[in-house]
Design a protein around this motif. Structure first.
Motif, PDB file in Angstrom:
ATOM      1  N   ILE D 124      35.151  30.060 -20.318  1.00 22.11           N
ATOM      2  CA  ILE D 124      36.385  29.542 -20.934  1.00 22.11           C
ATOM      3  C   ILE D 124      37.153  30.726 -21.500  1.00 22.11           C
ATOM      4  CG2 ILE D 124      37.401  27.928 -22.582  1.00 22.11           C
ATOM      5  CD1 ILE D 124      34.808  26.347 -22.589  1.00 22.11           C
ATOM      6  N   ARG D 126      40.369  32.392 -23.527  1.00 25.30           N
ATOM      7  CA  ARG D 126      41.366  32.110 -24.553  1.00 25.30           C
ATOM      8  C   ARG D 126      42.519  33.117 -24.432  1.00 25.30           C
ATOM      9  NH1 ARG D 126      41.525  33.136 -30.305  1.00 25.30           N
ATOM     10  NH2 ARG D 126      43.555  33.823 -29.562  1.00 25.30           N
ATOM     11  N   THR D 162      41.918  27.835 -22.883  1.00 27.57           N
ATOM     12  CA  THR D 162      42.318  27.270 -24.175  1.00 27.57           C
ATOM     13  C   THR D 162      43.413  28.132 -24.784  1.00 27.57           C
ATOM     14  OG1 THR D 162      41.629  26.546 -26.377  1.00 27.57           O
ATOM     15  CG2 THR D 162      40.460  28.444 -25.477  1.00 27.57           C
ATOM     16  N   SER D 163      44.373  27.481 -25.441  1.00 23.27           N
ATOM     17  CA  SER D 163      45.505  28.201 -26.038  1.00 23.27           C
ATOM     18  C   SER D 163      46.058  27.365 -27.190  1.00 23.27           C
ATOM     19  CB  SER D 163      46.584  28.446 -24.974  1.00 23.27           C
ATOM     20  OG  SER D 163      47.516  29.413 -25.419  1.00 23.27           O
ATOM     21  N   VAL D 178      46.589  23.867 -19.689  1.00 27.09           N
ATOM     22  CA  VAL D 178      45.511  24.189 -20.609  1.00 27.09           C
ATOM     23  C   VAL D 178      44.422  23.106 -20.589  1.00 27.09           C
ATOM     24  CG1 VAL D 178      45.072  24.290 -23.101  1.00 27.09           C
ATOM     25  CG2 VAL D 178      46.893  25.670 -22.107  1.00 27.09           C
ATOM     26  N   ASP D 179      43.159  23.512 -20.727  1.00 25.31           N
ATOM     27  CA  ASP D 179      42.056  22.544 -20.712  1.00 25.31           C
ATOM     28  C   ASP D 179      41.612  22.114 -22.108  1.00 25.31           C
ATOM     29  OD1 ASP D 179      41.654  22.680 -17.771  1.00 25.31           O
ATOM     30  OD2 ASP D 179      41.211  24.780 -18.248  1.00 25.31           O
ATOM     31  N   ILE D 180      41.739  23.029 -23.069  1.00 28.30           N
ATOM     32  CA  ILE D 180      41.425  22.699 -24.470  1.00 28.30           C
ATOM     33  C   ILE D 180      42.617  23.158 -25.306  1.00 28.30           C
ATOM     34  CG2 ILE D 180      39.802  23.003 -26.383  1.00 28.30           C
ATOM     35  CD1 ILE D 180      37.743  24.105 -24.431  1.00 28.30           C
ATOM     36  N   GLN D 182      44.330  24.176 -28.823  1.00 26.22           N
ATOM     37  CA  GLN D 182      43.935  24.662 -30.144  1.00 26.22           C
ATOM     38  C   GLN D 182      45.002  24.353 -31.182  1.00 26.22           C
ATOM     39  OE1 GLN D 182      42.913  28.879 -30.833  1.00 26.22           O
ATOM     40  NE2 GLN D 182      42.435  28.891 -28.665  1.00 26.22           N
ATOM     41  N   LYS D 202      42.423  15.387 -23.617  1.00 27.36           N
ATOM     42  CA  LYS D 202      41.812  16.702 -23.484  1.00 27.36           C
ATOM     43  C   LYS D 202      41.205  17.076 -24.836  1.00 27.36           C
ATOM     44  CE  LYS D 202      44.384  18.555 -19.642  1.00 27.36           C
ATOM     45  NZ  LYS D 202      44.983  19.723 -19.005  1.00 27.36           N
TER      46      LYS D 202
END
Lengths: 338, 338, 338, 338
Positions: D124, D126, D162-163, D178-180, D182, D202
């Motif tokens: 993953i 970032r 992730t962002s 984006v997958d995760i 923040q 998500k």
């Protein structure tokens, strides 16, 4: 010392600063930046208060560039200080362990706890005889009687002893019974006591005050060292923050920071920091993983009947389990538990 | 004490808590709410540690409902305590004033400052003879010689004297020279010293520790009062927070809070709180407007040459101006400056 | 920027710093002190991260000497900014007053409160339509309906309106109903929102974040000002500290500090700071005595039935009494309440 | 809710509390202790403000016994939540790892970093495209262009992305790349944003606010979960305290505490917490030893030229070394790094 002038400072303001510096015994060197002028005060004067300059017209900020601690500073010696007591080493590549109950309650309690701890290889026993309690109405410790008990029990199990000293008048007594003297968080800036402990020849554990900065903590170590006693062990035990769920906030970043600033060993007290048994184990492991030079952990042979702080005391079997875990973690971070 | 059970507590968990409470000497009364069960522990046991219950299965939280301070509590007496020294009153509807330099430097310095202050109607003179300094390398005060100076100067100007005591061994000496003993912030929890000051018959100013809660502060007052000395004046002098622009954060809300919780007078030290002269005036006025029972302010006849803390000392003319302002503010809030 | 070298820095370390600085576009000027060497980086580069230098071998500390806020800085203009709304002035020698309930509940509630406040000469009415609540399960405000109510009530009583905006998407709506937009403490660093408010032509009250330093607060004002909107009013509303007795710790020292650093007006919200009605009055008086440029106070015509924060709302008669007191205090400190 | 009466409360005071509680819809049950009377309010009313009772005559304290978070509470479900993305698991016995640069600077920079990280088994990635910067004058990120870059680079290396999202208006865009998602510390209480993220499908990483208590943090998670999104990962990233040597104070005690209070996974960001590369490694190891469910670490292929936060970014070889250490530590504490 650096005196930073504000954008709107006039040439006259700058000259005034320079003259004032020279009057205090510094050499003043003026440097013009793109936006600001900085006056570099060359020289070291312990008694100068930087705020005197902050109040001069045109001054934005005054910055001290010399640290006040000298003997405690890393640069003062080539290698890490190692404190050794009863074969246990604190500092450099060694992680030392100390365990025992919060309070000395009776011979039987100390003996049972020491017996269990000796099976987990503990060689330094802790226990309080004089207790700094927030309320005047709670148990204040067994006093000298307690010191006699812990000394006798420790001797029977080939252990060394550490206990907290609260007042100058107790030094002579502590010298008779105790191998390492502890200074509690509330006394970190009891400067008269620190000065006297500078004259003795036994190691001192200096706990960090509840709201002491790293610099103040090292300055307190300096009080002891400037008296001639270099055997100082710093002990992180949690600081006071807005978060009240835990008793204090354990500041493990203190470990790498202190190791950068100083050659003194730094140990961690996870029991007082967290205040609850189930937090002591993870925080002990974390401290070792962060590279601490030792741990001081509260263990009671029967915490449920402890007179004081039973809630933060481990059961002996918990300590043993923890001991086995940290023995595995230490070598991963280049440390050795002896 | 109230033991709040978690949502998932079983009937067995509740019974265990009840039994454990009874073993400790409480009566246990169980109350079922819509979501939670609360067990009310009837009885008062100083030595019980609430965390012992927090660790029992099914317990969410334990709440103490008795305060630990008793003599300092408002309910303990019908009216506000008034401390009176040399005609100056602190407490109830009176706002008393104390002024003088941070440190006693010489007879000449004290005399000049006292002369100027007496023209502004100051009747209690402050000045430090023993200084708690963060660094061992800075000036530590004139010691007993300083106390002799301040006593002599005060006598010449019909003033009373207050000065900070740092150690039990100094009590006898202070009793000879000083009318009000001060305990500094760093010693607020020097319990041995507090206990000894409970035995004397002079007023004590108890400064709030840098990170002491209101309750801890009142508990320290309780240490003094439980020894028999009721003449305690609390002094707010700023707390440590994340904001570093000012030396400390002056917590003026302490004034209405302490007045609600206790009958003791509360005064304010704006000099140590803010650390800079130009903040001392607005904060002094604010303290009076908030209803404080007194102020202790640093004034030096020539701050620029002060040995210590000159930056936070007022010039005598500034003190005089401030005095005139607060004389006007006090009656607006129902107070009198005598 | 100043790069302070450690005692043990070698000549090579110093040269490395100088070269690194020059690579980043600075001119490097080396100054040798008695103990330390300081490298003065001449030039201003917004994007340079001082920590990049802290990590170089031999560097002790890096100090920024330019402030990041420019338009908000006192030096950027010759005199204090005065924000004027509906004849009420904030800044310079003026202390402006804003009052009203925490939350807009109904037309009737707003009208009754406004009626009472107009008798105490209030000309700016506050009230929340969108409420930032810690829990998703509590009342979140009447929304646009609430803004319509407060606008209509204010018009009937010749009052201006202020209310808190929570999101960019609400700006257009707020421009229709509100005269002063408020940014709450939780949004002080919602930079996207700040940027958009830089484009509007109405005053903005910027509350200090719960743990924001003075510098961060001024930087957030800078976000608004750099977009072209100079009508920023700073609002101190308490910071988060270890003391939990009061909701927050009201930091009144912010008043003299901000007035030194900036030309922007600073007002105080004693209601959110203290969270309890009986602390609001003394802290309001203290704020005025410290020289604040305004107050924003919660008042409800019947606090006992208030939907939200009734405990910190004054009764109208309390507000009136307070108004009379601060009218007397203001001129003592050279201020005028209009 | 429990209403604790003061020592001096009269029978009338007690009855008034009982009546007032009943008026609010509670059942009032009165319990007489040895010193105090406690009134137990039976029932749950979200809208009741406990301070309304604190202000009644004779009331000492009011205590809420129901937690406001429900879905986030441990009792709400039988087992720990596990969030799984691209084969990496966070929660229960799994410790997941995320790495990458602070800021997306260019395709080349991301690709080089990702290439190196993939060799250390990172799955993953970032990288920030929208940066919340304290100053309006510093680099604010590449925006959507940055998201395109990180997506494309991640796809090439079989990584997830992730962002940080800053505003509601960006949600649709983030869902594409984006997958995760923040949420940064400054937005932890941006409730409008939280509510919207409750509607997506998500995972969300929710960073702890700089001065947020554990309860407030869990309440913010509750905002997301109450919208229907249960995939919340909590992230400790340091809190603000008086100690300024480190950027923030990393509060590792949060790990055991959150695991007791909630079933949600908790990860640690040692890069933002400490702000300096040489503290990142010890604190990462400490976090794993304390039992965290994951780490998010800043790594840059060439930190010395990083646009932002290079000082806290590890070199890839440092990350690899750290990875090997924590792989060894995890099983000692019963965790698995997948």
């Amino acid at each position: 010392m650096l005196v930073v002038m504000s954008n709107s400072a006039t040439e006259k303001d700058i000259q005034r600063v320079a003259m004032f510096l020279e009057a205090k015994g510094f050499e003043a060197r003026i440097s013009h930046g793109e936006v600001r002028v900085v006056v570099h005060a060359i020289g070291v004067k312990e008694e100068v208060d930087q705020r005197d300059f902050e109040l001069l017209p045109g001054v934005l900020e005054v910055i001290k560039v010399t640290t006040s601690y000298k003997l405690a500073a890393r640069v003062s010696q080539g290698q890490d200080t190692i404190v050794e007591v009863n074969g246990v080493k604190f500092g450099d590549k060694y992680t030392g362990l100390i365990a025992g109950p919060c309070t000395i309650e009776s011979y039987d309690q100390m003996d049972k706890t020491a017996q269990e701890l000796s099976e987990s290889n503990v060689k330094i026993l802790r226990g309080g005889a004089f207790k700094p309690r927030t309320s005047p109405y709670t148990f204040q410790g067994l006093g000298e009687e307690g010191l006699k008990v812990i000394r006798s029990v420790a001797d029977n199990h080939n252990m060394a002893v550490t206990s907290e000293i609260m007042d100058i008048s107790q030094i002579e007594m502590f010298m008779r019974y105790v191998d390492i003297l502890q200074i509690g968080a509330r006394n970190m800036q009891n400067f008269n006591l620190l000065k006297e402990l500078g004259k003795i020849h036994k190691p001192v554990i200096l706990k960090r005050g509840l709201s002491a900065t790293y610099e103040e903590w090292l300055m307190s170590a300096e009080y002891i060292m400037s008296g001639g006693n270099n055997q100082v062990i710093l002990c992180e035990r949690g600081i006071r923050t807005f978060e009240k769920y835990t008793r204090n906030t354990l500041d493990l970043s203190a470990i790498p920071v202190i190791k950068k600033l100083s050659h003194l060993p730094i140990i961690v007290d996870p029991s007082h920091a967290t205040g609850l048994r189930d937090k002591v184990e993870p925080m002990s492991r974390a401290a070792v993983a962060a590279g601490c030079d030792g741990l001081i952990i509260e263990v009671h042979h029967n915490p449920e009947v402890a007179v004081c702080d039973g809630a933060q005391s481990l059961y002996p079997w918990q300590y043993d389990l923890l001991y086995k875990q940290i023995k595995q973690i230490a070598p991963i971070v280049g440390k050795e538990i002896v």
